[in-house]
Enzyme design. Structure first.
Site, short mmCIF file in Angstrom:
data_model
loop_
_atom_site.label_atom_id
_atom_site.label_comp_id
_atom_site.label_asym_id
_atom_site.label_seq_id
_atom_site.Cartn_x
_atom_site.Cartn_y
_atom_site.Cartn_z
N VAL B 13 0.84 -1.21 0.00
CA VAL B 13 0.00 0.00 0.00
C VAL B 13 0.87 1.26 0.00
O VAL B 13 0.67 2.18 -0.80
CB VAL B 13 -0.97 0.01 1.20
N ARG B 44 12.32 -1.54 8.63
CA ARG B 44 12.65 -2.42 9.74
C ARG B 44 14.13 -2.35 10.15
O ARG B 44 14.45 -2.21 11.31
CB ARG B 44 12.29 -3.86 9.35
N LYS B 106 -6.81 -1.68 10.59
CA LYS B 106 -8.15 -1.91 11.18
C LYS B 106 -8.09 -2.70 12.48
O LYS B 106 -8.85 -2.42 13.40
CB LYS B 106 -9.07 -2.60 10.19
N GLY B 188 -3.89 -14.42 -4.46
CA GLY B 188 -3.37 -13.46 -3.49
C GLY B 188 -4.44 -12.74 -2.70
O GLY B 188 -4.16 -11.81 -1.95
N GLU B 191 -4.70 -15.03 2.55
CA GLU B 191 -3.37 -15.33 3.04
C GLU B 191 -3.22 -16.84 3.26
O GLU B 191 -4.20 -17.57 3.24
CB GLU B 191 -3.13 -14.56 4.35
N LYS B 206 -14.10 -4.44 11.36
CA LYS B 206 -14.70 -3.32 10.63
C LYS B 206 -16.05 -2.93 11.24
O LYS B 206 -16.39 -1.75 11.30
CB LYS B 206 -14.83 -3.68 9.15
#
EC number: 1.1.1.3
Lengths: 427, 427
Positions: B13, B44, B106, B188, B191, B206
């Site tokens: 994203v 990271r 979320k 995809g 997962e 949500k």
């Protein structure tokens, strides 16, 4: 301290506002920090005032706009009179007096919105009109606040509830146009003079407003080509059904290589398209964009409470701008207006063509297509009687330039007569 | 002067954000008055930094959050790392440093949003998370800004694209659950550990967030009952089809006499319901309210560009609050949380029941219904073999209390076994 509102007009929509303010008072207070209170109501004359007082309304009714614009205690003006004048003058005076204005007046905004927005900007006050497009659907604020990070490519809207009700009945119940219109009038969906609805003018006003929010372009109303639903034949309905389409009156805004194309017309929509299921008096706006891809906003396009709800939402937003002392611009997106050239406006088409019933007509028709560079995807013929042979053609994508070429050739041809044409919108 | 952004994380994203900032730069400038510039990116470790530099990215990569929260030139922080920690700590530190935060996280907002919002309010900075619910659909801002004048009664959401893709394939192509899951993983959409999606947990997060915007209520995640799509049998699909329904995983929020009911479960939806046509990875939120009546917001629920578009829209709004020096509260609507009592949660149900194949079973089944006060609207029976008789029951509206009564009775009954239950949502 409450926010003091003056209403201009007290018709159907306006009379829904007190109810919403009362029923949602604690919610409104949590959002604004204050109550919104109707302090004054402008009515036409003493007769109207007396009638409303007799009905039990206890507002301070006034008959002169001076009593509102000159009253410093009035924080905000809400115009719900409709039509151009005196609404335009009254709104201008309110803005000039430094009062934010909320209106549901789509004709006025479509035709004179630019001037009024300039005035609002000069005086640093809000001018909000969410209710002017698709009633209860908060599409303008969504475009202004949530699509700022996206580039829109096409907007399709079912923007007129009256005609959508009529088309739904014509499809589902097999009603004729005349039957559907009569029923719409009986139900109060259509006015006694239905011209604005059935000719696509009302939808074109909304397209003009949407173009500012979706594409940042202010287009003259004259630049929007519009046609209505009054020329749709039962035969067109039948063929559409048979080929997997529904006919909807769609307001279209699309970006082309040369600029924006804005139009309103009845179109063939695949039954699988999200807009195809928008039935009855409901409205929807379908947005295509680079970032989000596709999104649709669906809801009631008119009616007292949906429209009043949108108006009060605007009043609340305007009250927040008063509280926060912010520059309250409804839509900040503005870019240079560029209109599409006919050769860049591309679509598939449906043509219904009447021909003299004689040998070689199909050959002649395909020759005409060839002249204009039109490729036929599907062709149906129907022998009506010994004199008349009807053709239905579905074309591949072609430009508006080619469309004009073809319709002009047919107009001048002794054997052919164009019965109807529709754009076919893809998925 | 540009608005300087620090990104936390640079995954799928996040890597879409520079593209959106670039392609929409003039639009963003017209809205904000400034450019948004990515000034720093937290990754990271040094390995990640080297990899991104090798890929040609020229941002200032840092590996310590200190380099961001202690840098006074950073105006805004955008968190796109996901999971709870260290995202929660980093966001808290950014807010405490007076920097507005945008996130798409979320899980974090659903579980710890309250604490973070309190912190944002204390420091008078924005905390926006439109992308956390239904990706590209701007539903949170619509609820916060456009439904302030309305009282919502029910919200139904198709909130998980993975399971909606799977259900669509199970309905349209007749795939089994296992086939659909495998395909979703190949594409995809799901997962390798699909638990959060298929068990309804993602949708429940949500729902928790939506409850704040739609009903002003902050509910504990534990108060949301959820079930997923992994127990749906092919037979349930077939019966649903036959009776005119589709099965969708729906997040439900509804106001009852005693309070709010929040749940996620696969439900039967009439094929004519607007949500029934929301297919594949698309999401939609259907809103019922007193003022507007019905509205629906439809769009992509996930994906790099839709999510990034929602994140950038939040960044733009946050930048406007910096410009205007306003109190930037995402959602001001807050009321006391009251949860519904079981006797007030009412729905029709579908029951699939396995019975021993012997005389008098229908009589016994109707007796059990009678004990619990359940009225049967429709009943189908199917003799599977000489030992087994299956019943399908569609009930009239009944309460959750009656539901528990009935399922408990069946559990204790030697002749009956409940195969599956679904709520049936009306039009």
């Amino acid at each position: 301290m409450s926010v003091k509102i003056a209403l201009l007009g007290f018709g159907t929509v306006a009379s829904g506002i007190p109810l919403l303010l009362e029923n949602n008072s604690s919610k409104i207070r949590s959002v604004v920090g204050d109550d919104l209170v109707i302090a004054k109501v402008l009515v036409r004359d003493e007769t109207a005032k007396k009638r409303l007082l007799d009905q039990g309304y206890s507002y301070q009714f006034v008959t002169s706009i001076d009593d509102i614009v000159d009253d410093e205690s009035i924080d905000m003006v809400v115009e719900l009179m409709g039509r151009i004048e005196p609404a335009k003058t009254f709104i201008s005076r309110a803005l000039s007096a430094g009062k934010p204005v909320v209106t549901a007046n789509k004709d006025l905004i479509a035709l004179y919105g630019g001037d009024l927005l300039t005035l609002a900007a000069e005086h640093q006050v809000a001018l909000y009109y969410e209710a002017a497009v698709a009633g209860g659907i908060p599409i303008l604020r969504a475009l202004a606040d949530s699509f700022t990070s996206d580039k829109l490519t096409r907007v399709l809207g079912v923007l007129n509830g009256t005609t959508n009700f009529m088309l739904t009945k014509m499809i589902d119940e097999g009603w004729t146009y005349e039957m559907a219109l009569q029923k719409a009038q009986e139900l109060g969906y259509a006015e006694s003079d239905p011209t604005n609805d059935v000719k696509g003018i009302d939808a074109a006003y909304k397209v003009a407003i949407l173009s500012q929010f979706a594409f940042g372009m202010t287009i003259d109303f004259e630049a929007i080509s519009y046609s209505g639903i009054d020329k749709i034949r039962p035969e067109d309905m039948t063929v559409a059904q048979k080929l997997g389409y529904v006919i909807k009156l769609v307001g279209l805004l699309e970006e082309t290589a040369s600029g924006l194309n804005a139009e309103v017309s009845p179109v063939f929509l695949p039954k699988t398209h999200p807009l195809a299921t928008v039935d009855g008096v409901m409205n929807a706006v379908y947005v295509e964009s680079i970032g989000v891809g596709q999104a649709m906003f669906y809801g009631p396009g008119a009616g007292q409470m949906p429209t009043a709800t949108a108006v009060v939402a605007d009043m609340i937003q305007a009250a927040c701008t008063l509280r926060d002392h912010t520059a309250p611009v409804f839509n900040r997106f503005a870019t240079k207006t560029r209109l599409a050239k006919p050769e860049d406006i591309v679509s598939s088409y449906y043509f219904a063509i009447q021909a003299a019933n004689k040998a070689g007509q199909l050959l002649e028709l395909t020759r005409l297509c060839d002249v204009c560079g039109i490729r036929v995807e599907q062709l149906l013929s129907d022998e009506i009687d010994s004199d008349r042979l009807d053709f239905v053609m579905i074309t591949h994508e072609m430009s508006k330039k080619e469309f004009v070429c073809f319709t002009t050739l047919l107009q001048d041809h002794q054997d052919f007569h164009m019965l109807n044409t529709f754009k076919i919108l893809g998925d």
